[in-house]
Design a protein around this motif. Structure first.
Motif, PDB file in Angstrom:
ATOM      1  N   TYR A  32       0.815  -1.214   0.000  1.00 36.62           N
ATOM      2  CA  TYR A  32       0.000   0.000   0.000  1.00 36.62           C
ATOM      3  C   TYR A  32       0.845   1.259   0.000  1.00 36.62           C
ATOM      4  CZ  TYR A  32      -4.224  -2.678   0.979  1.00 36.62           C
ATOM      5  OH  TYR A  32      -5.284  -3.548   0.905  1.00 36.62           O
ATOM      6  N   ASN A  33       0.453   2.203  -0.848  1.00 40.26           N
ATOM      7  CA  ASN A  33       0.941   3.565  -0.720  1.00 40.26           C
ATOM      8  C   ASN A  33       0.242   4.212   0.473  1.00 40.26           C
ATOM      9  OD1 ASN A  33       2.356   3.560  -3.418  1.00 40.26           O
ATOM     10  ND2 ASN A  33       0.242   3.223  -4.077  1.00 40.26           N
ATOM     11  N   MET A  34       0.982   5.023   1.230  1.00 35.99           N
ATOM     12  CA  MET A  34       0.442   5.602   2.454  1.00 35.99           C
ATOM     13  C   MET A  34       0.540   7.120   2.408  1.00 35.99           C
ATOM     14  SD  MET A  34      -0.421   2.829   4.024  1.00 35.99           S
ATOM     15  CE  MET A  34      -0.904   3.551   5.600  1.00 35.99           C
ATOM     16  N   ALA A  35      -0.388   7.781   3.092  1.00 30.52           N
ATOM     17  CA  ALA A  35      -0.406   9.233   3.083  1.00 30.52           C
ATOM     18  C   ALA A  35      -0.979   9.782   4.383  1.00 30.52           C
ATOM     19  CB  ALA A  35      -1.225   9.756   1.903  1.00 30.52           C
ATOM     20  N   ALA A  98      -4.578   5.014   2.915  1.00 28.45           N
ATOM     21  CA  ALA A  98      -3.870   4.002   2.143  1.00 28.45           C
ATOM     22  C   ALA A  98      -4.580   3.709   0.831  1.00 28.45           C
ATOM     23  CB  ALA A  98      -3.742   2.710   2.951  1.00 28.45           C
ATOM     24  N   ASN A  99      -3.792   3.412  -0.206  1.00 25.15           N
ATOM     25  CA  ASN A  99      -4.328   2.863  -1.446  1.00 25.15           C
ATOM     26  C   ASN A  99      -3.292   1.965  -2.090  1.00 25.15           C
ATOM     27  OD1 ASN A  99      -2.553   4.276  -3.241  1.00 25.15           O
ATOM     28  ND2 ASN A  99      -4.017   5.953  -3.542  1.00 25.15           N
ATOM     29  N   HIS A 109      -8.577   9.480  -3.873  1.00 27.83           N
ATOM     30  CA  HIS A 109      -7.810   8.367  -4.416  1.00 27.83           C
ATOM     31  C   HIS A 109      -7.429   7.335  -3.364  1.00 27.83           C
ATOM     32  CE1 HIS A 109      -6.320  10.753  -8.181  1.00 27.83           C
ATOM     33  NE2 HIS A 109      -7.597  10.453  -8.239  1.00 27.83           N
ATOM     34  N   TYR A 110      -7.784   7.568  -2.126  1.00 30.36           N
ATOM     35  CA  TYR A 110      -7.434   6.651  -1.044  1.00 30.36           C
ATOM     36  C   TYR A 110      -8.651   5.871  -0.581  1.00 30.36           C
ATOM     37  CZ  TYR A 110      -2.910   8.805  -1.088  1.00 30.36           C
ATOM     38  OH  TYR A 110      -1.662   9.244  -1.488  1.00 30.36           O
ATOM     39  N   ASP A 111      -8.453   4.589  -0.386  1.00 30.18           N
ATOM     40  CA  ASP A 111      -9.550   3.674  -0.089  1.00 30.18           C
ATOM     41  C   ASP A 111      -9.766   3.437   1.399  1.00 30.18           C
ATOM     42  OD1 ASP A 111      -8.102   1.934  -2.777  1.00 30.18           O
ATOM     43  OD2 ASP A 111      -9.989   3.041  -2.910  1.00 30.18           O
TER      44      ASP A 111
END
Length: 123
Positions: A32-35, A98-99, A109-111
């Motif tokens: 997962y990409n994280m933000a 996260a996505n 864009h994040y789920d």
């Protein structure tokens, strides 16, 4: 699918530092990409920082560049946000997201999202 829980927020003074943590549970965290995003009452949820699933690249909002650092620890299943030289305008509810698509500054864009942790910076 991942479950995210933020912690580390608090009330601090201008110039202080805080370190926020986002604990993740579930399968395939490393993919997962994280933000981090933040939101104040009556305002949109704004992008703060993001990190690629590989940890090889990061992205920051101009307002925090040079002061905040995002990092991830896949072994510990967590993402951190080190915040230095805090200003009153940094005040807000900070969310971990996260996505599996890509690093993005857009909340839509994040789920997956955490519940948020409050950061308040007094002048």
């Amino acid at each position: 699918q991942v479950e995210l829980v933020e912690s580390g927020g608090g009330l601090v003074q201008t110039g202080d530092s805080l370190r926020l943590s986002c604990a993740a549970s579930g399968r395939s965290f490393a993919a997962y990409n994280m933000a981090w995003f933040r939101q104040s009452p009556g305002k949109e949820r704004d992008f703060v920082a993001a990190i690629h699933w590989s940890g090889g690249s990061t992205n920051y909002a101009d307002s925090v560049k040079g002061r905040f650092t995002i990092s991830r620890d896949n072994a510990g299943h967590q993402v951190s946000l080190q915040m230095n030289s805090l200003k009153p305008e940094d005040t807000g509810l900070y969310y971990c997201a996260a996505n599996r698509f890509r690093v993005s500054p857009y909340a839509g864009h994040y789920d997956f999202w955490g519940q948020g942790t409050q950061v308040t910076v007094s002048s």
